[in-house]
Design a protein around this motif. Structure first.
Motif, PDB file in Angstrom:
ATOM      1  N   PHE A 102       0.840  -1.603  -0.284  1.00 31.65           N
ATOM      2  CA  PHE A 102      -0.161  -0.193   0.226  1.00 31.65           C
ATOM      3  C   PHE A 102       1.280   1.135  -0.577  1.00 31.65           C
ATOM      4  O   PHE A 102       1.479   1.033   0.923  1.00 31.65           O
ATOM      5  N   ILE A 103       0.566   2.154  -1.082  1.00 32.68           N
ATOM      6  CA  ILE A 103       1.523   3.622  -1.101  1.00 32.68           C
ATOM      7  C   ILE A 103       0.260   4.478  -1.270  1.00 32.68           C
ATOM      8  O   ILE A 103      -0.269   5.287  -1.558  1.00 32.68           O
ATOM      9  N   ASP A 104       0.951   4.921  -0.024  1.00 32.57           N
ATOM     10  CA  ASP A 104       0.226   6.620   0.299  1.00 32.57           C
ATOM     11  C   ASP A 104       1.403   7.815  -0.106  1.00 32.57           C
ATOM     12  O   ASP A 104       2.322   7.853   0.059  1.00 32.57           O
ATOM     13  N   THR A 105       0.938   8.803  -0.661  1.00 30.26           N
ATOM     14  CA  THR A 105       0.859  10.075  -1.572  1.00 30.26           C
ATOM     15  C   THR A 105       0.862  11.053  -0.496  1.00 30.26           C
ATOM     16  O   THR A 105       0.281  11.592   0.396  1.00 30.26           O
ATOM     17  N   ALA A 106       1.632  11.974  -0.745  1.00 25.02           N
ATOM     18  CA  ALA A 106       1.950  13.229  -0.384  1.00 25.02           C
ATOM     19  C   ALA A 106       0.533  14.071   0.059  1.00 25.02           C
ATOM     20  O   ALA A 106      -0.929  14.267  -1.915  1.00 25.02           O
ATOM     21  N   GLY A 107      -0.168  14.393   0.450  1.00 19.32           N
ATOM     22  CA  GLY A 107      -1.376  15.529   0.325  1.00 19.32           C
ATOM     23  C   GLY A 107      -1.021  16.750   0.218  1.00 19.32           C
ATOM     24  O   GLY A 107      -0.187  17.774   0.930  1.00 19.32           O
ATOM     25  N   ARG A 108      -1.359  17.484  -0.776  1.00 17.72           N
ATOM     26  CA  ARG A 108      -1.140  18.930  -0.874  1.00 17.72           C
ATOM     27  C   ARG A 108      -1.977  19.814  -1.595  1.00 17.72           C
ATOM     28  O   ARG A 108      -2.945  19.033  -1.802  1.00 17.72           O
ATOM     29  N   ASN A 109      -1.889  20.808  -1.838  1.00 18.15           N
ATOM     30  CA  ASN A 109      -3.322  22.087  -2.909  1.00 18.15           C
ATOM     31  C   ASN A 109      -3.235  21.252  -3.928  1.00 18.15           C
ATOM     32  O   ASN A 109      -2.548  20.795  -5.056  1.00 18.15           O
ATOM     33  N   PHE A 110      -4.607  20.686  -3.903  1.00 11.67           N
ATOM     34  CA  PHE A 110      -4.930  20.069  -5.458  1.00 11.67           C
ATOM     35  C   PHE A 110      -4.714  20.795  -6.428  1.00 11.67           C
ATOM     36  O   PHE A 110      -4.462  20.746  -7.606  1.00 11.67           O
ATOM     37  N   LEU A 111      -4.944  22.093  -6.550  1.00 14.66           N
ATOM     38  CA  LEU A 111      -4.825  23.433  -7.607  1.00 14.66           C
ATOM     39  C   LEU A 111      -3.098  23.270  -7.734  1.00 14.66           C
ATOM     40  O   LEU A 111      -2.687  23.696  -8.596  1.00 14.66           O
ATOM     41  N   ASP A 112      -2.169  22.897  -7.045  1.00 11.23           N
ATOM     42  CA  ASP A 112      -1.444  23.053  -7.419  1.00 11.23           C
ATOM     43  C   ASP A 112      -0.773  21.932  -8.630  1.00 11.23           C
ATOM     44  O   ASP A 112      -0.859  20.830  -8.292  1.00 11.23           O
ATOM     45  N   SER A 113      -0.874  22.428  -9.464  1.00 11.80           N
ATOM     46  CA  SER A 113      -0.355  21.035 -11.015  1.00 11.80           C
ATOM     47  C   SER A 113       1.231  20.519 -10.930  1.00 11.80           C
ATOM     48  O   SER A 113       1.288  19.369 -11.599  1.00 11.80           O
ATOM     49  N   GLN A 114       2.203  21.181  -9.830  1.00 16.51           N
ATOM     50  CA  GLN A 114       3.178  20.469  -9.762  1.00 16.51           C
ATOM     51  C   GLN A 114       3.230  19.855  -8.592  1.00 16.51           C
ATOM     52  O   GLN A 114       3.774  18.340  -8.629  1.00 16.51           O
ATOM     53  N   TYR A 115       1.932  19.607  -8.195  1.00 22.01           N
ATOM     54  CA  TYR A 115       1.994  17.909  -7.481  1.00 22.01           C
ATOM     55  C   TYR A 115       1.754  16.798  -7.884  1.00 22.01           C
ATOM     56  O   TYR A 115       2.394  16.077  -8.339  1.00 22.01           O
ATOM     57  N   ILE A 116       1.225  16.840  -9.266  1.00 23.87           N
ATOM     58  CA  ILE A 116       0.797  16.103 -10.126  1.00 23.87           C
ATOM     59  C   ILE A 116       2.040  15.642 -10.459  1.00 23.87           C
ATOM     60  O   ILE A 116       2.535  14.248 -10.880  1.00 23.87           O
ATOM     61  N   HIS A 117       2.708  16.656 -10.734  1.00 25.08           N
ATOM     62  CA  HIS A 117       4.378  16.445 -11.900  1.00 25.08           C
ATOM     63  C   HIS A 117       5.210  15.156 -11.394  1.00 25.08           C
ATOM     64  O   HIS A 117       5.860  14.653 -10.999  1.00 25.08           O
ATOM     65  N   ASP A 118       5.027  16.142  -9.624  1.00 29.99           N
ATOM     66  CA  ASP A 118       5.481  14.993  -8.756  1.00 29.99           C
ATOM     67  C   ASP A 118       5.505  13.557  -8.598  1.00 29.99           C
ATOM     68  O   ASP A 118       6.132  13.011  -8.348  1.00 29.99           O
ATOM     69  N   LEU A 119       3.578  13.613  -8.753  1.00 26.44           N
ATOM     70  CA  LEU A 119       3.813  12.127  -8.315  1.00 26.44           C
ATOM     71  C   LEU A 119       4.818  11.189 -10.016  1.00 26.44           C
ATOM     72  O   LEU A 119       4.642  10.492  -9.970  1.00 26.44           O
ATOM     73  N   HIS A 120       3.685  12.124 -10.611  1.00 18.89           N
ATOM     74  CA  HIS A 120       5.167  11.076 -12.126  1.00 18.89           C
ATOM     75  C   HIS A 120       6.737  10.748 -11.977  1.00 18.89           C
ATOM     76  O   HIS A 120       6.615  10.219 -12.675  1.00 18.89           O
ATOM     77  N   ASN A 121       6.922  11.762 -11.253  1.00 23.95           N
ATOM     78  CA  ASN A 121       8.758  11.639 -10.957  1.00 23.95           C
ATOM     79  C   ASN A 121       8.161  11.233 -10.155  1.00 23.95           C
ATOM     80  O   ASN A 121       9.606   9.833 -10.356  1.00 23.95           O
ATOM     81  N   MET A 122       7.992  10.576  -9.615  1.00 18.92           N
ATOM     82  CA  MET A 122       8.244   9.124  -7.904  1.00 18.92           C
ATOM     83  C   MET A 122       8.020   8.360  -8.651  1.00 18.92           C
ATOM     84  O   MET A 122       8.589   7.080  -7.863  1.00 18.92           O
ATOM     85  N   MET A 123       6.805   7.636  -8.980  1.00 16.43           N
ATOM     86  CA  MET A 123       6.218   6.807  -9.194  1.00 16.43           C
ATOM     87  C   MET A 123       6.063   6.429 -10.904  1.00 16.43           C
ATOM     88  O   MET A 123       5.436   7.263 -11.561  1.00 16.43           O
ATOM     89  N   SER A 124       6.036   5.373 -11.278  1.00 21.32           N
ATOM     90  CA  SER A 124       5.511   4.926 -12.576  1.00 21.32           C
ATOM     91  C   SER A 124       4.228   3.822 -12.065  1.00 21.32           C
ATOM     92  O   SER A 124       3.743   3.185 -11.427  1.00 21.32           O
ATOM     93  N   PHE A 125       3.065   4.721 -13.506  1.00 23.81           N
ATOM     94  CA  PHE A 125       2.014   3.842 -12.659  1.00 23.81           C
ATOM     95  C   PHE A 125       1.292   3.070 -14.246  1.00 23.81           C
ATOM     96  O   PHE A 125       0.893   3.276 -15.343  1.00 23.81           O
ATOM     97  N   ASN A 126       2.096   1.783 -13.693  1.00 29.07           N
ATOM     98  CA  ASN A 126       2.039   0.816 -14.739  1.00 29.07           C
ATOM     99  C   ASN A 126       1.130  -0.288 -14.496  1.00 29.07           C
ATOM    100  O   ASN A 126       0.244  -0.207 -13.490  1.00 29.07           O
ATOM    101  N   GLU A 127       0.909  -1.552 -15.235  1.00 29.41           N
ATOM    102  CA  GLU A 127       0.021  -2.643 -15.349  1.00 29.41           C
ATOM    103  C   GLU A 127       0.025  -2.685 -13.671  1.00 29.41           C
ATOM    104  O   GLU A 127      -0.949  -3.648 -13.438  1.00 29.41           O
ATOM    105  N   HIS A 128       0.638  -2.910 -13.086  1.00 31.44           N
ATOM    106  CA  HIS A 128       1.355  -3.785 -11.706  1.00 31.44           C
ATOM    107  C   HIS A 128       0.397  -3.089 -10.660  1.00 31.44           C
ATOM    108  O   HIS A 128       0.640  -3.226  -9.323  1.00 31.44           O
ATOM    109  N   MET A 129      -0.057  -1.228 -10.788  1.00 30.77           N
ATOM    110  CA  MET A 129      -0.303  -0.707  -9.676  1.00 30.77           C
ATOM    111  C   MET A 129      -1.533  -0.510 -10.313  1.00 30.77           C
ATOM    112  O   MET A 129      -2.094  -0.073 -10.893  1.00 30.77           O
ATOM    113  N   GLU A 130      -2.575  -0.430  -8.754  1.00 30.12           N
ATOM    114  CA  GLU A 130      -3.650  -0.076  -9.296  1.00 30.12           C
ATOM    115  C   GLU A 130      -4.160   1.518  -8.152  1.00 30.12           C
ATOM    116  O   GLU A 130      -3.702   1.488  -7.761  1.00 30.12           O
TER     117      GLU A 130
END
Length: 359
Positions: A245-273
Motif C-alpha cells: 500500500f502506497i501513501d502519497t503526499a497530501g498537497r494543494n490540489f490546485l498546484d499542478s506541480q503536485y501531479i508532476h511530482d507524482l509522475h516523477n516519484m512512481m510509474s503508474f504501470n500495469e502492476h499498480m491499482e
C-alpha cells in the motif's frame, strides 16, 4: 401541428384535459394567468390559460412508436421540442408543477443535485405523476431511489486489489492515510495477506508518524521514500509481499506541480491499482477540479470519505455521473478498520434520501 388554447384552474387540471384531447405527445407552448367571468370588471376569477400543441404526424404514427427503440423515441422527442422552440420561442414562461413534483425538485436542489440531473428527474417524475393514481410521498421516494440506483449501477466495482501495488492519491485533508490503514487492515484480517507500507508523504512529519503508528499496530513493515530512487528500492525490499500500500503526499490540489511530482516519484504501470480519494464534504466545484487535476493519472476507482460528516450528498452523485468512474469504498468515521464500507449504488442513494421527510 395542431395548437389549442385551454383555460383551467391549475396546471394539473389543464394537463389532464390536454392529455385527454391531444394525447401524451402534447407539449405546453405557453401558459399565463388570466381573469375570466365577472361583470364590468367585477367578480372576475383568476384562471390559468395554457396553449398546447401536438405534431399531427406524431399522432398518426403513434401505433408504430412501441416498435422503436428508446433511443429513437427520445431522439424524435428532442427534435420535436427543438422544432417547437424554433417556431415559437418561449421566454419568461412559468410552468406550475404539481406540489409533489415541486417537493421532489426542492429536495434534490437542497441536496445540490445539478440541473442536468434535475431535468431528467423532473421529466420522469412528471410522467410518473400523471400515470400513477394517488401517488404519494412513499411511492415517489421508492421510485426515485430505484431510478437513481439504476442510473448509478455502472459505478459499482465488483473486484478490487487485483494488482500488487495499491496507490491512493488525492488532495490534502481527505483522509488518505487513515483510509490506507483501513484497506490494509481489511486485507490482513479478511484475506490473510502479507502487507507492507510505502509512504511518499515526506512533506508532513505527522503523516509519516501516523502511518508508522498504523504499521506498528498492524505489525507490517514500512519504507519512507523521498525520491524515485528510494521508491524503486522499497519495491525491491517488498518484492515478496502480497500487497504493498502506497501513501502519497497530501498537497494543494490546485498546484499542478503536485501531479508532476507524482509522475516523477512512481510509474503508474500495469502492476499498480490507483484510487482517487474524494471527501463527501467538498463542494462540487472543488470535486470537479480535483478530478480534472488527477485525470492525467490512470485512476482505477474512487474512494469516498467523510460520509458521516455531511448531510448533503448531491455533489458526490454529480461527480460520479460526470467522471464516469466506478467507486469501491466509503468511509464513515475514523475507526480502523471498522468505519470502512464496500461502495454500492444502493448505499449512496440511501444517503442521498436520508433526510427525506414522509408526509
Amino acid at each position: 401541428m395542431k395548437v389549442k388554447k385551454y383555460v383551467a384552474s391549475s396546471m394539473p387540471e389543464a394537463m389532464k384535459v390536454i392529455r385527454a384531447e391531444l394525447g401524451p405527445e402534447a407539449v405546453i407552448l405557453k401558459s399565463r394567468s388570466v381573469k375570466v367571468g365577472g361583470f364590468m370588471g367585477v367578480f372576475t376569477k383568476k384562471k390559468l390559460e395554457v396553449i398546447a400543441g401536438v405534431d399531427d404526424q406524431v399522432k398518426k404514427t403513434k401505433k408504430y412508436v412501441k416498435k422503436r427503440t428508446d433511443e429513437q423515441l427520445m431522439k424524435q422527442i428532442d427534435e420535436l421540442k427543438q422544432l417547437i422552440a424554433t417556431v415559437h420561442p418561449l421566454r419568461n414562461t412559468v410552468v406550475e408543477y404539481p406540489l409533489l413534483v415541486q417537493k421532489v425538485i426542492s429536495y434534490l436542489q437542497h441536496q445540490e443535485i445539478e440541473e442536468r440531473l434535475l431535468k431528467e428527474v423532473r421529466d420522469k417524475v412528471m410522467e410518473l405523476y400523471y400515470t400513477t393514481p394517488s401517488l404519494g410521498d412513499k411511492q415517489v421516494v421508492e421510485w426515485l431511489k430505484s431510478w437513481f440506483e439504476d442510473y448509478l449501477s455502472y459505478s459499482e466495482r465488483s473486484k478490487v486489489f487485483q494488482k500488487k501495488y495499491i496507490n491512493v492519491v488525492g488532495p490534502t485533508g481527505v483522509g488518505k492515510t487513515t483510509t490506507l490503514a483501513k484497506l490494509a487492515a481489511s486485507c490482513i484480517l479478511e484475506q490473510n495477506k502479507r502487507v507492507a507500507f510505502i509512504t511518499t508523504d515526506t512533506y508532513r512529519i505527522s503523516a509519516i508518524d501516523q502511518l508508522k503508528t498504523y504499521a506498528s499496530i498492524l505489525n507490517v513493515p514500512i519504507e519512507v521514500c523521498y525520491n524515485n530512487e528510494d521508491f524503486q528500492q522499497a519495491l525491491q525490499i517488498f518484492n515478496e509481499y502480497d500487497i504493498v500500500f502506497i501513501d502519497t503526499a497530501g498537497r494543494n490540489f490546485l498546484d499542478s506541480q503536485y501531479i508532476h511530482d507524482l509522475h516523477n516519484m512512481m510509474s503508474f504501470n500495469e502492476h499498480m491499482e490507483t484510487f482517487l480519494v474524494l471527501a463527501a464534504t467538498a463542494k462540487m466545484a472543488d470535486l470537479r477540479k480535483v478530478y480534472q487535476q488527477f485525470s492525467s493519472i490512470p485512476i482505477d476507482s474512487i474512494i469516498l470519505t467523510k460520509l458521516d460528516e455531511t448531510t448533503t450528498f448531491g455533489p458526490i452523485i454529480n461527480v460520479l455521473t460526470e467522471c464516469q468512474l466506478p467507486a469501491s469504498f466509503m468511509t464513515i468515521g475514523q475507526d480502523v478498520p471498522d468505519d470502512l464500507e464496500k461502495y454500492t449504488a444502493e448505499k449512496i442513494v440511501d444517503y442521498l434520501f436520508g433526510d427525506w421527510k414522509h408526509e
